[in-house]
Design a protein around this motif. Structure first.
Motif, mmCIF file in Angstrom:
data_model
loop_
_atom_site.group_PDB
_atom_site.id
_atom_site.type_symbol
_atom_site.label_atom_id
_atom_site.label_comp_id
_atom_site.label_asym_id
_atom_site.label_seq_id
_atom_site.Cartn_x
_atom_site.Cartn_y
_atom_site.Cartn_z
ATOM 1 N N GLN A 1 0.843 -1.151 -0.172
ATOM 2 C CA GLN A 1 -0.131 0.020 -0.177
ATOM 3 C C GLN A 1 0.725 1.449 0.052
ATOM 4 O OE1 GLN A 1 -2.501 0.967 3.513
ATOM 5 N NE2 GLN A 1 -4.351 1.045 1.956
ATOM 6 N N LEU A 2 1.875 1.265 0.751
ATOM 7 C CA LEU A 2 2.781 2.421 1.003
ATOM 8 C C LEU A 2 3.437 2.455 -0.403
ATOM 9 C CD1 LEU A 2 4.163 1.988 4.347
ATOM 10 C CD2 LEU A 2 2.504 3.865 3.673
ATOM 11 N N ASP A 3 3.969 1.464 -1.296
ATOM 12 C CA ASP A 3 4.707 1.455 -2.451
ATOM 13 C C ASP A 3 3.710 2.193 -3.264
ATOM 14 O OD1 ASP A 3 6.988 0.792 -1.265
ATOM 15 O OD2 ASP A 3 6.509 -1.596 -1.942
ATOM 16 N N ALA A 4 2.468 1.528 -3.312
ATOM 17 C CA ALA A 4 1.461 2.148 -4.546
ATOM 18 C C ALA A 4 1.136 3.738 -4.178
ATOM 19 C CB ALA A 4 0.109 1.287 -4.404
ATOM 20 N N LEU A 5 1.154 3.887 -2.792
ATOM 21 C CA LEU A 5 0.641 5.361 -2.694
ATOM 22 C C LEU A 5 1.853 6.299 -3.080
ATOM 23 C CD1 LEU A 5 -0.942 7.411 -1.280
ATOM 24 C CD2 LEU A 5 0.034 7.080 0.994
ATOM 25 N N ASN A 6 3.287 5.902 -2.756
ATOM 26 C CA ASN A 6 4.567 6.735 -3.235
ATOM 27 C C ASN A 6 4.359 6.761 -4.708
ATOM 28 O OD1 ASN A 6 5.237 7.160 -0.761
ATOM 29 N ND2 ASN A 6 6.332 5.266 -0.808
ATOM 30 N N SER A 7 3.887 5.531 -5.598
ATOM 31 C CA SER A 7 3.761 5.543 -6.820
ATOM 32 C C SER A 7 2.841 6.467 -7.412
ATOM 33 C CB SER A 7 3.483 4.157 -7.382
ATOM 34 O OG SER A 7 3.610 4.277 -8.845
ATOM 35 N N TRP A 8 1.626 6.504 -6.788
ATOM 36 C CA TRP A 8 0.562 7.366 -7.235
ATOM 37 C C TRP A 8 1.078 8.976 -6.962
ATOM 38 C CZ3 TRP A 8 -2.261 11.228 -5.241
ATOM 39 C CH2 TRP A 8 -3.432 11.920 -5.852
ATOM 40 N N GLN A 9 1.588 9.308 -5.927
ATOM 41 C CA GLN A 9 2.051 10.665 -5.635
ATOM 42 C C GLN A 9 3.090 11.128 -6.908
ATOM 43 O OE1 GLN A 9 3.189 10.146 -1.421
ATOM 44 N NE2 GLN A 9 1.685 11.461 -0.860
ATOM 45 N N GLN A 10 3.945 10.305 -7.204
ATOM 46 C CA GLN A 10 4.651 10.689 -8.309
ATOM 47 C C GLN A 10 4.176 10.706 -9.696
ATOM 48 O OE1 GLN A 10 7.705 7.483 -8.310
ATOM 49 N NE2 GLN A 10 8.468 7.913 -6.200
ATOM 50 N N ARG A 11 2.886 10.068 -9.837
ATOM 51 C CA ARG A 11 2.389 10.164 -11.341
ATOM 52 C C ARG A 11 1.479 11.344 -11.213
ATOM 53 N NH1 ARG A 11 -0.647 6.327 -12.108
ATOM 54 N NH2 ARG A 11 -0.610 5.197 -10.152
ATOM 55 N N TYR A 12 0.808 11.681 -9.968
ATOM 56 C CA TYR A 12 -0.271 12.614 -10.144
ATOM 57 C C TYR A 12 0.276 13.943 -9.205
ATOM 58 C CZ TYR A 12 -3.381 9.471 -12.174
ATOM 59 O OH TYR A 12 -4.067 8.388 -12.838
ATOM 60 N N PRO A 13 1.175 14.607 -9.327
ATOM 61 C CA PRO A 13 1.755 15.577 -8.399
ATOM 62 C C PRO A 13 0.609 16.962 -8.279
ATOM 63 C CG PRO A 13 3.005 15.599 -10.434
ATOM 64 C CD PRO A 13 2.222 14.329 -10.542
ATOM 65 N N ALA A 14 0.194 17.171 -9.591
ATOM 66 C CA ALA A 14 -0.811 18.125 -9.613
ATOM 67 C C ALA A 14 -2.157 17.784 -9.306
ATOM 68 C CB ALA A 14 -0.609 18.996 -10.673
ATOM 69 N N HIS A 15 -2.450 16.507 -8.635
ATOM 70 C CA HIS A 15 -3.674 16.196 -8.605
ATOM 71 C C HIS A 15 -4.452 17.046 -7.274
ATOM 72 C CE1 HIS A 15 -7.280 13.646 -7.538
ATOM 73 N NE2 HIS A 15 -7.331 13.431 -8.994
ATOM 74 N N PRO A 16 -5.661 17.470 -7.162
ATOM 75 C CA PRO A 16 -6.084 18.000 -5.912
ATOM 76 C C PRO A 16 -5.916 17.018 -4.734
ATOM 77 C CG PRO A 16 -7.815 18.065 -7.633
ATOM 78 C CD PRO A 16 -6.765 17.297 -8.327
ATOM 79 N N ALA A 17 -6.041 15.671 -4.872
ATOM 80 C CA ALA A 17 -5.795 14.911 -3.781
ATOM 81 C C ALA A 17 -4.264 14.926 -3.304
ATOM 82 C CB ALA A 17 -6.306 13.400 -4.057
#
Length: 662
Positions: free
Chosen positions: A228-244
């Motif tokens: 889960q933590l790995d996937a969350l880090n990956s998400w943050q790298q791919r969506y840096p400008a996302h509102p969330a």
């Protein structure tokens, strides 16, 4: 000065006068309305209504709509509804027509008529969609937010989330924008995990896709913290400008802290001998299945869990065994199971040395050690949710039928408390001591025997026989049935026999054996009941692994297997549930939350018996809603994908987010 300008000046003056009075008076206690403010608003409303009678159309209707809106703010729904019913939409301009629809929708919501509110807000029944092409942003925002709220009330969380994502870039007021942001997350975590996974791979709108992926990371990987933590880090790298990404949901912020604080050694205190042995084994089997299913398999894995099991069947030795578990290095304790042992902990004058999650619950509201949590499968959980479920149907008058024993009496008491809190009425209640007393109890509950007595009295008075059809009482909206499967199979035909075949029957998990039995349960057809997701929803990988490991498991202990699975989840996620009360753990025994009372509360699933089998009552999931054209077309949102989100990279990154090879 023409009448239109006079109307506007009058309205402004009245509004300013109300605001001036409100500003000059002290604030009332929380939960109460300032009587001075209410009186001034009432006077202003009365003046508006009087003034409306002197004006011609459409100025008269506009003032009536404004007065009705103020009445709705005062919760005077009936009066507002009467006024609104006199207004002809054909006489209104687009803005006034939209305000009329908003007011009528709020009336429908206040009355619990959510389908009507949805129809008003999503169709052109009163011309809203046509009028929307000429509305200002503020009014369009209000429509969108009320539409989302209506979908939330009907359980269509996916549609509500989409509407809120759509409107979020247009919300200028910071407080409203933040509330909307939080509600997007709340809506998405109510969407089934399978739907989140499916849509996160197919939806093409980057902002919506980002929300869906993030919700899937939270729900779909809750049993594997490292992934889960790995996937969350990956998400943050791919969506840096996302509102969330710029405002990460609170639950995910806590998830980032869990890795450093999760237990490394857990002690499980269960009675491995004696009359509770089979129950203890069922819980332990569920716990160990969850553990081995998610146990790190590679040397690079960050952490493993040491598990020690302690036999607590001898209640006289419990305190010593508890201290032994502490001295041997436990970070957290799961157990005890027996009420006697739990009572030892709840009555302790001292704080417990480590966090303890008891696998049972003690009744009452007595103060307990601050780090003692209670997790159990109590009849009170079912009863409370039956009351809440019935209110969704707008039922107000309940009858209750239950066996007279301590367990079922607890369920009846919990239902009564919850039902009365919701301003419901219990018009009749009856209990039976044994199966041969069921018929009399049902006749008493339905007052059929009184109908028969009146007929006998009438026959004696007139001295003649006559044909007579007994009648039941008519003041019952539904029956809450608290009974075992064997009892319920006899009760339902008796209800039909005594003229109650048209009364809805709602029950808790007690009526379901835990295993489909179409031949035996056909007499339960039509009964709606709540139970744990483990028994009602589509089996997941953990569920399959459990019964593959123990293929001869007794169905009578399936609920305890699920409890063991959730005990495993709780020991690693307790920090999340205590810091973010609304976070939720999507467990085998329900959607779990921890209340201020340190009890684990469970939101159950709902099913109806059809052809002798339980069929899950569906949550509203319209997967097409994420791709459909907005009901009210407006400018595009603020989010733009980063350059790395090319179709090829985007697909690859989605696979990584789901823990799959790219």
């Amino acid at each position: 000065m023409n009448s239109r300008h006079l109307t506007q000046l009058t309205t402004v003056a009245l509004t300013l006068w109300c605001l001036l009075l409100a500003a000059c008076t002290p604030s009332p206690p929380i939960g109460q309305q300032d009587p001075v403010t209410e009186t001034s608003q009432t006077n202003a409303i009365n003046q508006m209504l009087k003034r409306a009678k002197t004006l011609s159309s459409p100025e008269s209707e506009k003032l009536l709509i404004e007065a009705s809106s103020l009445l709705l703010e005062q919760s005077k729904t009936a009066k507002a509804k009467r006024i609104l019913s006199t207004i002809n939409p054909a006489n209104l301009d687009d803005s006034s027509k939209a305000r009329l629809v908003l007011a009528l929708s709020k009336v429908a919501i206040a009355e619990g008529d959510y389908p009507l509110a949805e129809e008003l807000l999503t169709t052109d029944k009163l011309g809203l969609i046509t009028a929307s092409n000429h509305l200002d942003t503020e009014l369009l925002n209000e429509i969108s937010l009320l539409r989302a709220q209506t979908w939330e009330l009907t359980g269509n969380f996916l549609a509500a989330a989409r509407e809120r994502i759509f409107v979020s870039p247009m919300l200028a007021e910071v407080e409203i924008a933040e509330q909307n942001h939080e509600q997007i997350w709340s809506d998405l975590v109510n969407v089934p995990v399978e739907t989140l996974e499916q849509l996160s791979k197919t939806v093409a709108v980057p902002e919506i896709q980002g929300w869906l992926e993030l919700a899937w990371v939270y729900k779909g990987l809750q049993d594997d913290l490292d992934r889960q933590l790995d996937a969350l880090n990956s998400w943050q790298q791919r969506y840096p400008a996302h509102p969330a990404a710029t405002n990460l949901p609170g639950a995910l912020k806590v998830v980032q802290e869990l890795s450093a604080n999760r237990p490394t050694q857990v002690a499980i205190l269960l009675p491995m001998q004696g009359k509770y042995r089979l129950a203890a084994e069922a819980i332990l089997n569920g716990f160990m299945t969850a553990h081995f299913r998610n146990r790190p398999s590679s040397p690079e894995s960050k952490q493993d869990l040491t598990i020690r099991v302690y036999d607590t069947h001898d209640v006289n030795q419990f305190s010593q065994i508890y201290q032994r578990a502490v001295s041997e290095g436990a970070d957290i304790i799961l157990g005890p199971l027996q009420k006697e042992n739990l009572r030892t902990l709840t009555q302790s004058p001292d704080e417990l040395p480590i966090t303890t999650i008891a696998l049972n619950q003690e009744l009452g509201n007595a103060e307990t050690p601050h780090n003692l949590y209670q997790f159990g499968l109590s009849p009170e959980d079912d009863a409370v949710q039956v009351a809440d479920h019935a209110r969704k149907y707008n039922f107000s008058r309940a009858a209750v039928l239950y066996q007279d024993n301590p367990w079922w009496s607890r369920a009846y008491a919990a239902f009564t408390k919850q039902w009365m809190t919701a301003e419901g009425e219990i018009t009749s209640a009856a209990s039976f001591e044994s199966q041969d007393k069921m018929a009399n109890a049902i006749k008493q509950m339905l007052l059929v025997h009184q109908s028969e007595l009146r007929a006998q009295q009438l026959k004696r008075m007139i001295g003649k026989d006559f044909e007579f059809q007994p009648r039941r009482r008519q003041d019952i909206d539904f029956i809450f049935l608290i009974a075992s499967p064997e009892q319920a199979r006899q009760i339902r035909p008796l209800l039909d026999f005594y003229y109650a075949q048209d009364i809805p029957v709602i029950a808790g998990s007690q009526i379901y054996s835990g295993e489909p039995s179409p031949q035996n349960d056909r007499d339960l057809n039509g009964i709606e009941f709540c139970d744990i997701p483990w028994l009602l929803e589509k089996p997941d990988a953990l569920h399959t692994a459990m019964y593959k490991a123990w293929p001869k498991a007794d169905h009578r202990y399936f609920r305890l297997n699920a409890m063991g699975v959730d005990a495993y989840r709780l020991q690693s996620r307790l920090q999340l549930l205590t810091q973010i009360p609304d976070a939720g753990l999507f467990g085998a025994t329900g959607n779990l939350t921890v209340g201020l009372d340190k009890r684990v509360h469970r939101e159950l699933s709902w099913a109806v018996i059809k052809k002798g089998r339980p069929q899950l009552l569906p949550k509203i999931v319209d997967t097409e809603v994420m791709e459909s054209t907005p009901v009210i077309p407006r400018a595009q949102g603020r989010y733009a994908p980063t350059s790395q989100n090319t179709p090829t990279a985007e697909a690859s990154d989605r696979e990584k987010a789901h823990g799959k090879p790219s």
